[in-house]
Design a protein around this motif. Structure first.
Motif, PDB file in Angstrom:
ATOM      1  N   ALA A 292      45.362  16.732  14.051  1.00  0.00           N
ATOM      2  CA  ALA A 292      44.819  15.453  13.548  1.00  0.00           C
ATOM      3  C   ALA A 292      44.856  14.389  14.647  1.00  0.00           C
ATOM      4  N   ARG A 293      45.939  14.330  15.402  1.00  0.00           N
ATOM      5  CA  ARG A 293      46.040  13.368  16.495  1.00  0.00           C
ATOM      6  C   ARG A 293      45.003  13.664  17.578  1.00  0.00           C
TER       7      ARG A 293
ATOM      8  N   GLU B  61      49.499  18.233  12.245  1.00  0.00           N
ATOM      9  CA  GLU B  61      49.648  16.858  12.733  1.00  0.00           C
ATOM     10  C   GLU B  61      49.110  16.701  14.150  1.00  0.00           C
TER      11      GLU B  61
ATOM     12  N   ASN C 226      42.148  15.174  17.188  1.00  0.00           N
ATOM     13  CA  ASN C 226      40.828  14.831  16.664  1.00  0.00           C
ATOM     14  C   ASN C 226      40.577  13.321  16.704  1.00  0.00           C
ATOM     15  N   ARG C 227      41.610  12.526  16.386  1.00  0.00           N
ATOM     16  CA  ARG C 227      41.460  11.064  16.466  1.00  0.00           C
ATOM     17  C   ARG C 227      41.194  10.633  17.897  1.00  0.00           C
ATOM     18  N   LEU C 228      41.901  11.239  18.843  1.00  0.00           N
ATOM     19  CA  LEU C 228      41.716  10.911  20.246  1.00  0.00           C
ATOM     20  C   LEU C 228      40.324  11.304  20.732  1.00  0.00           C
TER      21      LEU C 228
END
Length: 69
Positions: free
Chosen positions: A63-64, A60, A66-68
């Protein structure tokens, strides 16, 4: 407050010195993000971060991140 001895010297030494001996060798030829991603691959469901009542697994958190990015 800094000068008030609340703990016995032995317990203070244990808490501040012994428990903080966390030095560990790591592959210094790799960047921190590479080491983190390797940990994600090994244990994606393991808890990586705890803040107040929120827990994030390595997957998790990755994933956060990578989004940032």
């Amino acid at each position: 407050v800094e000068r008030i001895d609340i703990l016995p010297a032995a317990e203070r030494g244990y808490l501040l010195e012994e428990l903080n001996r966390t030095e560990a060798a790591y592959p210094s030829e790799r960047c921190i993000h590479e080491l983190f991603e390797a940990q994600v691959r090994r244990t994606p469901e393991a808890v990586a971060l705890v803040h107040e009542n929120e827990r994030l697994s390595y997957g998790e958190l990755n994933a956060r991140a990578n989004r940032l990015a």
